[in-house]
Design a protein around this motif. Structure first.
Motif, mmCIF file in Angstrom:
data_model
loop_
_atom_site.group_PDB
_atom_site.id
_atom_site.type_symbol
_atom_site.label_atom_id
_atom_site.label_comp_id
_atom_site.label_asym_id
_atom_site.label_seq_id
_atom_site.Cartn_x
_atom_site.Cartn_y
_atom_site.Cartn_z
ATOM 1 N N ASP A 95 -6.666 -5.441 -3.221
ATOM 2 C CA ASP A 95 -5.576 -4.955 -2.377
ATOM 3 C C ASP A 95 -5.799 -3.512 -1.940
ATOM 4 O O ASP A 95 -6.404 -2.702 -2.652
ATOM 5 C CB ASP A 95 -4.244 -5.030 -3.134
ATOM 6 N N TRP A 96 -5.261 -3.175 -0.768
ATOM 7 C CA TRP A 96 -5.324 -1.806 -0.249
ATOM 8 C C TRP A 96 -4.698 -0.819 -1.233
ATOM 9 O O TRP A 96 -5.182 0.305 -1.411
ATOM 10 C CB TRP A 96 -4.623 -1.736 1.095
ATOM 11 N N ALA A 97 -3.626 -1.221 -1.905
ATOM 12 C CA ALA A 97 -2.912 -0.324 -2.821
ATOM 13 C C ALA A 97 -3.795 0.177 -3.955
ATOM 14 O O ALA A 97 -3.588 1.274 -4.477
ATOM 15 C CB ALA A 97 -1.685 -1.031 -3.404
ATOM 16 N N GLN A 98 -4.800 -0.630 -4.357
ATOM 17 C CA GLN A 98 -5.663 -0.239 -5.464
ATOM 18 C C GLN A 98 -6.953 0.448 -5.014
ATOM 19 O O GLN A 98 -7.798 0.777 -5.855
ATOM 20 C CB GLN A 98 -6.035 -1.463 -6.321
ATOM 21 N N GLY A 105 0.854 -1.185 0.000
ATOM 22 C CA GLY A 105 0.000 0.000 0.000
ATOM 23 C C GLY A 105 0.891 1.236 0.000
ATOM 24 O O GLY A 105 1.116 1.852 1.033
ATOM 25 N N PHE A 106 1.393 1.575 -1.170
ATOM 26 C CA PHE A 106 2.460 2.577 -1.274
ATOM 27 C C PHE A 106 1.939 3.996 -1.076
ATOM 28 O O PHE A 106 0.764 4.290 -1.309
ATOM 29 C CB PHE A 106 3.173 2.461 -2.626
ATOM 30 N N TYR A 107 2.839 4.877 -0.651
ATOM 31 C CA TYR A 107 2.509 6.288 -0.523
ATOM 32 C C TYR A 107 2.389 6.907 -1.916
ATOM 33 O O TYR A 107 3.200 6.637 -2.799
ATOM 34 C CB TYR A 107 3.586 7.019 0.284
ATOM 35 N N GLY A 108 1.376 7.735 -2.091
ATOM 36 C CA GLY A 108 1.147 8.351 -3.395
ATOM 37 C C GLY A 108 0.137 7.603 -4.237
ATOM 38 O O GLY A 108 -0.043 7.915 -5.421
#
Length: 241
Positions: A63-66, A35-38
């Motif tokens: 996923d949280w990242a999406q 879950g990357f920043y940005g």
């Protein structure tokens, strides 16, 4: 673990460490689709692309990242298919219809919200997909990617290809942090697919080396994996492949 799997795992571990040490993601991202920043800026970059603006139907991982991309799809009025976590259903995709959500997009696009309000569908009940958004741990500029190693993205895309829902017209996108874009050669096997675009918070990178399987590669699936995924177990009982 064979040589290809070993090489992929070593790359995953290197990218997780680089991403965390470089301040690109929280410390608990190791072992996950980060879950990357940005991620919100990445969703904005994606929303500015012509292929996104013309898309009617988007499929995304849970996923949280999406999450920002899933929210943006609903805000932009797009039909959203979201994989059921771990494909743990005979109907392994959620349908989130922006015209009839029952929750704000920010809540409906979360795993908990989707489980509450979305319909579950099998591929034969779905519509053709214009954009696939896939979670990734690492991706290179040719479009080769690796996930966290569980193989769910590959299986989801393979099922949708077999159903005629992911076609040559479908655009596959990997939203990632810039630290996840590597120069390494990523080994690919028969069941792997590549992405058409990498989207970071700062740029959109087109990838020319398109690679897609023709469908499920049964020889790459263990009996345990088939048994754990109801949609695959049902096909196996019916004599597939």
């Amino acid at each position: 673990m064979n040589d290809i799997d070993q090489a992929k795992q070593e790359l995953r571990e290197r990218v997780w460490r680089r991403l965390i040490d470089g301040g690109g993601a929280p410390a608990d991202s190791y072992g996950k689709i980060p879950g990357f920043y940005g991620a919100e800026d990445t969703a904005e970059q994606l929303a500015g692309q012509d292929f996104w603006q013309h898309a009617v139907t988007v499929k995304a991982n849970p996923d949280w990242a999406q999450l920002p991309v899933r929210v943006r799809a609903l805000q932009d009025g797009k039909r959203l298919y979201m994989a059921v976590p771990r494909m743990a259903s005979l109907e392994p995709f959620y349908l989130l219809d922006p015209k009839n959500l029952g929750l704000p997009p920010e809540e409906a696009a979360e795993k908990k919200g989707a489980a509450q309000v979305a319909r579950r569908l099998a591929p034969e009940s779905m519509e053709p997909i214009d954009v696939v958004v896939c979670g990734s741990v690492a991706v290179n500029r040719s479009g080769a990617r690796i996930g966290k190693g569980a193989g769910y993205s590959d299986l989801e895309v393979a099922l949708l290809i077999e159903a005629g829902l992911v076609t040559d017209q479908t655009v596959i996108v990997a939203p990632v942090h810039a630290l996840q874009v590597v120069e390494d050669n990523i080994p690919e096997t028969e069941h792997d697919f590549s992405v058409d675009y990498i989207v970071t918070p700062d740029e959109v990178i087109p990838c020319a080396n398109r690679r897609r399987p023709s469908g499920l590669v049964w020889n790459d699936l263990t009996a345990e994996k088939i048994a754990a995924i109801p949609a695959l177990a049902a096909r196996a009982e019916q004599g597939w492949p």
